[in-house]
Write a protein that holds these residues in place. Structure first.
Motif, PDB file in Angstrom:
ATOM      1  N   ARG A 215      50.155  14.351  31.275  1.00 14.34           N
ATOM      2  CA  ARG A 215      49.124  14.005  32.023  1.00 14.34           C
ATOM      3  C   ARG A 215      49.256  14.434  33.488  1.00 14.34           C
ATOM      4  O   ARG A 215      48.374  14.990  34.441  1.00 14.34           O
ATOM      5  N   VAL A 216      50.200  13.924  34.174  1.00 10.56           N
ATOM      6  CA  VAL A 216      50.251  14.078  35.914  1.00 10.56           C
ATOM      7  C   VAL A 216      50.346  15.787  35.907  1.00 10.56           C
ATOM      8  O   VAL A 216      51.004  16.382  36.802  1.00 10.56           O
ATOM      9  N   ALA A 217      51.417  16.181  34.854  1.00  8.47           N
ATOM     10  CA  ALA A 217      51.924  17.716  35.760  1.00  8.47           C
ATOM     11  C   ALA A 217      50.341  18.898  34.882  1.00  8.47           C
ATOM     12  O   ALA A 217      50.231  19.313  35.832  1.00  8.47           O
ATOM     13  N   ALA A 218      49.813  17.909  34.288  1.00  6.30           N
ATOM     14  CA  ALA A 218      48.734  18.272  34.238  1.00  6.30           C
ATOM     15  C   ALA A 218      47.411  19.071  35.312  1.00  6.30           C
ATOM     16  O   ALA A 218      46.543  19.723  35.573  1.00  6.30           O
ATOM     17  N   ALA A 219      47.652  17.462  35.920  1.00  5.60           N
ATOM     18  CA  ALA A 219      46.989  17.455  36.955  1.00  5.60           C
ATOM     19  C   ALA A 219      47.685  18.343  38.304  1.00  5.60           C
ATOM     20  O   ALA A 219      46.805  18.238  38.930  1.00  5.60           O
ATOM     21  N   CYS A 220      48.478  17.780  38.613  1.00  2.00           N
ATOM     22  CA  CYS A 220      49.415  17.980  39.130  1.00  2.00           C
ATOM     23  C   CYS A 220      49.907  19.219  39.838  1.00  2.00           C
ATOM     24  O   CYS A 220      50.925  19.969  40.456  1.00  2.00           O
ATOM     25  N   GLY A 221      50.467  19.347  39.388  1.00  4.95           N
ATOM     26  CA  GLY A 221      51.394  20.449  38.895  1.00  4.95           C
ATOM     27  C   GLY A 221      53.010  20.214  38.270  1.00  4.95           C
ATOM     28  O   GLY A 221      52.892  19.001  38.041  1.00  4.95           O
ATOM     29  N   ARG A 222      53.807  21.182  38.744  1.00  5.38           N
ATOM     30  CA  ARG A 222      55.545  21.219  37.495  1.00  5.38           C
ATOM     31  C   ARG A 222      56.011  19.977  38.661  1.00  5.38           C
ATOM     32  O   ARG A 222      55.600  19.885  39.395  1.00  5.38           O
ATOM     33  N   LEU A 223      57.117  19.207  37.421  1.00 10.10           N
ATOM     34  CA  LEU A 223      57.625  18.030  37.894  1.00 10.10           C
ATOM     35  C   LEU A 223      58.739  18.673  37.475  1.00 10.10           C
ATOM     36  O   LEU A 223      59.433  19.168  36.695  1.00 10.10           O
ATOM     37  N   GLU A 224      59.423  18.644  39.399  1.00  9.49           N
ATOM     38  CA  GLU A 224      60.724  18.977  39.209  1.00  9.49           C
ATOM     39  C   GLU A 224      61.634  17.794  38.964  1.00  9.49           C
ATOM     40  O   GLU A 224      61.593  16.330  39.792  1.00  9.49           O
ATOM     41  N   ALA A 225      62.696  17.619  37.921  1.00 11.22           N
ATOM     42  CA  ALA A 225      63.249  16.680  37.095  1.00 11.22           C
ATOM     43  C   ALA A 225      64.717  16.629  38.813  1.00 11.22           C
ATOM     44  O   ALA A 225      64.956  17.575  38.620  1.00 11.22           O
ATOM     45  N   VAL A 226      65.014  15.367  39.364  1.00 10.21           N
ATOM     46  CA  VAL A 226      65.917  15.078  40.362  1.00 10.21           C
ATOM     47  C   VAL A 226      67.219  13.756  39.514  1.00 10.21           C
ATOM     48  O   VAL A 226      66.493  12.707  38.643  1.00 10.21           O
ATOM     49  N   ALA A 227      67.987  13.542  40.224  1.00  7.73           N
ATOM     50  CA  ALA A 227      68.564  13.260  39.840  1.00  7.73           C
ATOM     51  C   ALA A 227      68.520  11.405  39.661  1.00  7.73           C
ATOM     52  O   ALA A 227      68.162  11.172  41.019  1.00  7.73           O
ATOM     53  N   ALA A 228      69.483  10.486  38.628  1.00  4.98           N
ATOM     54  CA  ALA A 228      68.603   9.373  39.201  1.00  4.98           C
ATOM     55  C   ALA A 228      70.263   8.431  39.277  1.00  4.98           C
ATOM     56  O   ALA A 228      71.105   8.715  39.345  1.00  4.98           O
ATOM     57  N   ALA A 229      69.666   7.066  39.919  1.00  7.03           N
ATOM     58  CA  ALA A 229      71.628   6.562  40.694  1.00  7.03           C
ATOM     59  C   ALA A 229      72.138   6.142  38.721  1.00  7.03           C
ATOM     60  O   ALA A 229      70.867   6.218  38.025  1.00  7.03           O
ATOM     61  N   PRO A 230      73.435   6.025  38.881  1.00  4.96           N
ATOM     62  CA  PRO A 230      74.222   5.870  37.765  1.00  4.96           C
ATOM     63  C   PRO A 230      74.061   4.612  37.144  1.00  4.96           C
ATOM     64  O   PRO A 230      73.579   3.320  37.624  1.00  4.96           O
ATOM     65  N   GLY A 231      73.479   4.953  35.873  1.00  8.71           N
ATOM     66  CA  GLY A 231      72.618   3.269  35.290  1.00  8.71           C
ATOM     67  C   GLY A 231      71.258   3.099  35.366  1.00  8.71           C
ATOM     68  O   GLY A 231      71.056   1.820  34.665  1.00  8.71           O
ATOM     69  N   SER A 232      70.623   3.367  35.900  1.00 11.73           N
ATOM     70  CA  SER A 232      69.156   3.489  35.856  1.00 11.73           C
ATOM     71  C   SER A 232      67.930   3.843  34.739  1.00 11.73           C
ATOM     72  O   SER A 232      68.550   4.867  34.128  1.00 11.73           O
ATOM     73  N   PRO A 233      66.954   3.112  34.943  1.00 16.42           N
ATOM     74  CA  PRO A 233      66.636   2.992  33.753  1.00 16.42           C
ATOM     75  C   PRO A 233      65.429   3.887  33.441  1.00 16.42           C
ATOM     76  O   PRO A 233      65.003   4.174  32.467  1.00 16.42           O
ATOM     77  N   ALA A 234      65.141   4.998  34.505  1.00  9.69           N
ATOM     78  CA  ALA A 234      64.211   5.299  35.069  1.00  9.69           C
ATOM     79  C   ALA A 234      64.827   6.735  35.002  1.00  9.69           C
ATOM     80  O   ALA A 234      65.666   7.690  35.399  1.00  9.69           O
ATOM     81  N   ARG A 235      64.075   7.783  34.633  1.00 12.81           N
ATOM     82  CA  ARG A 235      63.766   9.370  34.751  1.00 12.81           C
ATOM     83  C   ARG A 235      63.234   9.795  35.950  1.00 12.81           C
ATOM     84  O   ARG A 235      62.142   9.342  35.567  1.00 12.81           O
ATOM     85  N   LEU A 236      63.766  10.020  36.523  1.00 15.58           N
ATOM     86  CA  LEU A 236      62.844  10.365  37.864  1.00 15.58           C
ATOM     87  C   LEU A 236      62.862  12.107  37.994  1.00 15.58           C
ATOM     88  O   LEU A 236      63.298  12.870  37.659  1.00 15.58           O
ATOM     89  N   PHE A 237      61.810  12.127  38.715  1.00 15.17           N
ATOM     90  CA  PHE A 237      60.912  13.367  38.743  1.00 15.17           C
ATOM     91  C   PHE A 237      60.219  13.854  40.714  1.00 15.17           C
ATOM     92  O   PHE A 237      59.957  12.695  40.929  1.00 15.17           O
TER      93      PHE A 237
END
Ligand code: SAM
Length: 330
Positions: A215-237
């Protein structure tokens, strides 16, 4: 100083503890608390001395990261003194806080001075009236003031936790995502989980991380993956050129148990190896008895050794955790 690593039975290193300092809260979020829930009496909750002692033992076992949570941690008086005690412990390299932000405007400077490194502020809507409906309280402006104060005090990054619920606030996903273009905020979309209070759980309210990103990509454009801190539960963009980040925490649809590095301590002093499993160990009994550090460490090792490989909840599951989130700490 050599510290033997605390390892669970699935070769995961445990280095992070989340401690709930109170089960009281100044909001009544419909998904987090329960009308019949009564918080513990003060004497049933771990004292700051007990928490410090526990963390001193945990540090000798390789824990070096602490997050304070609740209930609402800022409703507990003089939280900055606990932060100062913990940051003075040799071996603790990171202290963070999860808060609803209502009391943050006044307290942020003292917390920062005491050694708090990072802040997550929970905010599920950008609309004042909806905030009142979700939280049961008219405190939207207080939270905004708390967020501003976190920036002004120099916390970096400031993360906003947004629990996404279909039909409740999922129409604001894109509005939240767009904030990352204007401010260096990290927006963390969290999948709604079947914890205690969510008694009307059907799974239908879960909006998966995948759907959020679509839904974010459809409205705002491409999401680039970004490295998250080790052990972080989040996938970051990140959206192109945006100063902020967008994270998804897919605890239900795509769980991250394989990299789980954490344990939790509830406000009433129980060690809970997994947020989503009702298996707990009584630390308070030891802390209030004559137990020595080795006895406390042995209980922690036993609890961690039996940590399950992954939780068994899913979007379609019937099963719910018995505890309400307010007593575990998120
Ligand atoms: N009072 C503080 C706050 O609001 O951030 C800390 C405690 S609160 C329990 C921690 C986090 O858990 C919040 O971001 C909250 O939105 C989240 N949370 C509570 N119940 C949840 C649920 N059923 N599913 C997903 N997240 C939940």
């Amino acid at each position: 100083m050599f510290k033997p690593a605390l390892q669970d039975g699935h070769n995961r290193r445990v280095s992070y503890v989340r401690i709930s300092v109170t089960d009281r809260c100044n909001l009544r979020c419909r998904y987090c608390s329960a009308p019949e829930f009564h918080s513990h009496f003060r004497e049933e909750i771990l004292s700051y001395e007990e928490i410090e002692r526990l963390v001193r033992v945990l540090v000798t076992m390789g824990i070096d990261k602490v997050r304070l949570t609740g209930g609402e941690p800022l409703t507990r008086r003089h939280l900055d003194t606990l932060v100062a005690r913990l940051s003075a412990i040799d071996g603790i390299r990171d202290i963070s806080l999860t808060t609803n932000g209502v009391l943050l405007e006044e307290l942020a400077p003292a917390l920062k001075a005491a050694g708090l490194k990072r802040i997550n502020i929970s905010l599920d809507t950008l609309r004042r009236e909806r905030f009142r409906e979700i939280t049961g309280r008219d405190r939207f402006d207080r939270v905004l003031a708390g967020i501003k104060s976190a920036f002004k005090t120099g916390f970096d990054p400031v993360k906003l936790n947004v629990v996404v619920m279909r039909g409740v606030n999922d129409d604001e996903i894109v509005d939240f995502a767009r904030l990352t273009r204007e401010y260096p905020l990290h927006i963390r979309f969290i999948e709604y989980m079947p914890i205690g209070a969510t008694s009307d759980w059907s799974g239908g309210e879960v909006v998966t991380g995948a759907e959020i990103l679509e839904r974010v990509a459809a409205a705002c454009g491409r999401l680039e993956a970004v490295a998250a801190a080790p052990g972080s539960p989040a996938r970051l963009f990140q959206l192109a050129g945006a100063p902020g980040r967008i994270g998804v925490i897919s605890a239900m649809s795509d769980h991250f148990c394989a990299t789980c590095n954490r344990i939790r301590v509830t406000a009433d002093g129980r060690l809970r190896p997994c947020l989503l499993a009702d298996r707990e160990f009584d630390l308070k009994e030891l802390l209030r008895g004559n137990a020595g550090s080795e006895e406390i460490a042995a209980l922690v090792r036993r609890a961690v050794a039996g940590k399950s490989a992954s939780h068994t909840l899913s979007c379609n599951a019937e099963r719910k955790c018995a505890r309400v989130m307010a007593t575990i700490g998120g």
